[in-house]
Design a protein around this motif. Sequence first.
Motif, PDB file in Angstrom:
ATOM      1  N   ASP A 250      -0.203  -2.198   4.722  1.00 10.79           N
ATOM      2  CA  ASP A 250      -1.225  -0.725   5.449  1.00 10.79           C
ATOM      3  C   ASP A 250      -2.035  -0.833   3.898  1.00 10.79           C
ATOM      4  N   ILE A 251      -2.745  -2.005   3.441  1.00 14.45           N
ATOM      5  CA  ILE A 251      -3.848  -1.500   2.495  1.00 14.45           C
ATOM      6  C   ILE A 251      -5.714  -1.420   2.824  1.00 14.45           C
ATOM      7  N   ASP A 252      -5.547  -1.454   4.064  1.00 12.23           N
ATOM      8  CA  ASP A 252      -6.784  -1.793   4.524  1.00 12.23           C
ATOM      9  C   ASP A 252      -7.151  -0.519   6.159  1.00 12.23           C
ATOM     10  N   ASN A 253      -8.274  -0.455   6.427  1.00 11.41           N
ATOM     11  CA  ASN A 253      -8.286   0.644   7.890  1.00 11.41           C
ATOM     12  C   ASN A 253      -8.205  -0.296   8.661  1.00 11.41           C
TER      13      ASN A 253
ATOM     14  N   VAL B  10       8.380  -0.441  -7.761  1.00 12.00           N
ATOM     15  CA  VAL B  10       7.051  -0.118  -7.503  1.00 12.00           C
ATOM     16  C   VAL B  10       6.556  -0.980  -8.700  1.00 12.00           C
ATOM     17  N   VAL B  11       5.662  -2.345  -7.571  1.00 13.06           N
ATOM     18  CA  VAL B  11       4.401  -3.260  -8.298  1.00 13.06           C
ATOM     19  C   VAL B  11       3.553  -2.678  -8.551  1.00 13.06           C
ATOM     20  N   GLU B  12       2.850  -2.948  -9.280  1.00 10.82           N
ATOM     21  CA  GLU B  12       1.301  -2.346  -9.596  1.00 10.82           C
ATOM     22  C   GLU B  12       0.171  -4.040  -9.970  1.00 10.82           C
ATOM     23  N   ALA B  13       0.059  -4.177  -8.407  1.00 11.54           N
ATOM     24  CA  ALA B  13      -0.790  -5.446  -7.938  1.00 11.54           C
ATOM     25  C   ALA B  13      -1.074  -5.373  -7.191  1.00 11.54           C
ATOM     26  N   ASP B  14      -2.446  -6.350  -7.185  1.00 16.08           N
ATOM     27  CA  ASP B  14      -3.545  -6.578  -6.024  1.00 16.08           C
ATOM     28  C   ASP B  14      -2.133  -7.598  -4.565  1.00 16.08           C
ATOM     29  N   LEU B  15      -1.484  -6.491  -3.455  1.00 14.63           N
ATOM     30  CA  LEU B  15      -0.873  -7.391  -2.920  1.00 14.63           C
ATOM     31  C   LEU B  15      -1.393  -8.403  -2.307  1.00 14.63           C
TER      32      LEU B  15
ATOM     33  N   GLY C 109       1.098  -1.056  -0.149  1.00 13.73           N
ATOM     34  CA  GLY C 109      -0.110  -0.093  -0.378  1.00 13.73           C
ATOM     35  C   GLY C 109       0.793   1.428   0.066  1.00 13.73           C
ATOM     36  N   LEU C 110       1.110   1.993  -1.163  1.00 11.70           N
ATOM     37  CA  LEU C 110       1.350   3.630  -1.346  1.00 11.70           C
ATOM     38  C   LEU C 110       1.191   4.238  -0.537  1.00 11.70           C
ATOM     39  N   GLY C 111      -0.310   4.411  -0.415  1.00 11.01           N
ATOM     40  CA  GLY C 111      -0.838   5.752   0.495  1.00 11.01           C
ATOM     41  C   GLY C 111      -0.451   6.840  -0.159  1.00 11.01           C
ATOM     42  N   VAL C 112      -0.541   7.744   0.780  1.00  9.33           N
ATOM     43  CA  VAL C 112       0.360   9.369   0.395  1.00  9.33           C
ATOM     44  C   VAL C 112       1.994   9.186   0.397  1.00  9.33           C
TER      45      VAL C 112
ATOM     46  N   GLY D 266      18.145  -1.044   3.027  1.00  7.88           N
ATOM     47  CA  GLY D 266      18.798  -1.230   1.752  1.00  7.88           C
ATOM     48  C   GLY D 266      17.573  -1.395   0.266  1.00  7.88           C
ATOM     49  N   GLU D 267      17.108  -2.107   0.539  1.00  6.06           N
ATOM     50  CA  GLU D 267      15.962  -1.824  -0.506  1.00  6.06           C
ATOM     51  C   GLU D 267      14.783  -1.861  -0.156  1.00  6.06           C
ATOM     52  N   VAL D 268      14.111  -1.573  -1.161  1.00  5.20           N
ATOM     53  CA  VAL D 268      12.318  -1.506  -0.770  1.00  5.20           C
ATOM     54  C   VAL D 268      11.319  -1.313  -1.957  1.00  5.20           C
ATOM     55  N   VAL D 269      10.787  -2.592  -1.949  1.00  5.59           N
ATOM     56  CA  VAL D 269       9.432  -2.740  -2.297  1.00  5.59           C
ATOM     57  C   VAL D 269       8.420  -2.780  -2.492  1.00  5.59           C
ATOM     58  N   VAL D 270       7.316  -1.538  -3.076  1.00  6.57           N
ATOM     59  CA  VAL D 270       6.096  -1.011  -3.195  1.00  6.57           C
ATOM     60  C   VAL D 270       5.076  -1.732  -3.649  1.00  6.57           C
ATOM     61  N   VAL D 271       4.147  -2.432  -3.175  1.00  7.95           N
ATOM     62  CA  VAL D 271       2.844  -3.085  -4.016  1.00  7.95           C
ATOM     63  C   VAL D 271       1.971  -2.337  -3.803  1.00  7.95           C
ATOM     64  N   GLU D 272       1.594  -1.183  -4.384  1.00  9.42           N
ATOM     65  CA  GLU D 272      -0.235  -0.804  -4.756  1.00  9.42           C
ATOM     66  C   GLU D 272      -0.478  -1.074  -6.487  1.00  9.42           C
ATOM     67  N   ARG D 273      -2.244  -1.225  -5.729  1.00  9.14           N
ATOM     68  CA  ARG D 273      -2.970  -2.108  -7.019  1.00  9.14           C
ATOM     69  C   ARG D 273      -3.168  -0.956  -7.431  1.00  9.14           C
ATOM     70  N   GLU D 274      -3.356   0.064  -7.215  1.00  7.82           N
ATOM     71  CA  GLU D 274      -4.283   1.727  -7.956  1.00  7.82           C
ATOM     72  C   GLU D 274      -3.409   2.409  -8.851  1.00  7.82           C
ATOM     73  N   PRO D 275      -3.027   2.327 -10.292  1.00  4.83           N
ATOM     74  CA  PRO D 275      -2.543   2.819 -10.640  1.00  4.83           C
ATOM     75  C   PRO D 275      -2.761   4.726 -10.325  1.00  4.83           C
TER      76      PRO D 275
END
Length: 217
Positions: free
Chosen positions: A137-140, A115-120, A63-66, A80-89
């Motif tokens: 952090d993909i939900d409330n 950055v990976v555009e995908a459903d986590l 969840g990229l969020g803000v 060292g490295e960060v992979v961000v998975v975010e489903r919303e373009p």
Amino acid sequence: MAEVVDVVRGRGGELVLRRAGEAFEVIANGVFLMDTRNGESERLLVTGAADALAPGARILIGGLGVGFSLRAALEHPNVGEVVVVEREPAVIEWNRVGPLRTVHGDALADPRVIVVEADLVAWLRETGETFDALCLDIDNGPEWTVTDGNAALYGESGVEGLVARLRPGGVIAVWSAGAAPSFTERLRSRFADVRVAEVPVLRGEPDVVWFAKMSGR
């Protein structure tokens, strides 16, 4: 009065980005998701996990969020490295070239970020990659999911799936807008080292962040 900056049809329904004074807000299907006013608990999600890791750690942010969590990761000496998975373009676009870019200092341009555009949930099932920390952090929260399919992530099989993606000594960190005692117990039944941090907010119950650490390091 909030000003609508953008409205898109996302993978999970309608997404709205709006500005209220100097703050930006993200609304999904009419439900408030996040804003840029504070971000203390979103930063803690990453820093609390990274504090328990060795330098050079590879972490996943779900969840990229803000961009608060991503910026905190890049500023932590152990990451060292960060992979961000975010489903919303649209969320990726708002952060990469849109108005959210200034919130985190163009963090997506950092060469350590993938950055990976995908459903986590689907991506975690399919990937063979492993990480030193999974920061989600993909939900409330575990009991207040953005989409019904996300609920599986917080059940017993979902937690076991997360464990499969962790390296020895790795950490699972989960953000929530409120307490979820059943999820706490689920983590404690699987991990010997579980910490629950509460972060006060201006209105309502505190944000909650869980940290569950694997043995092995």
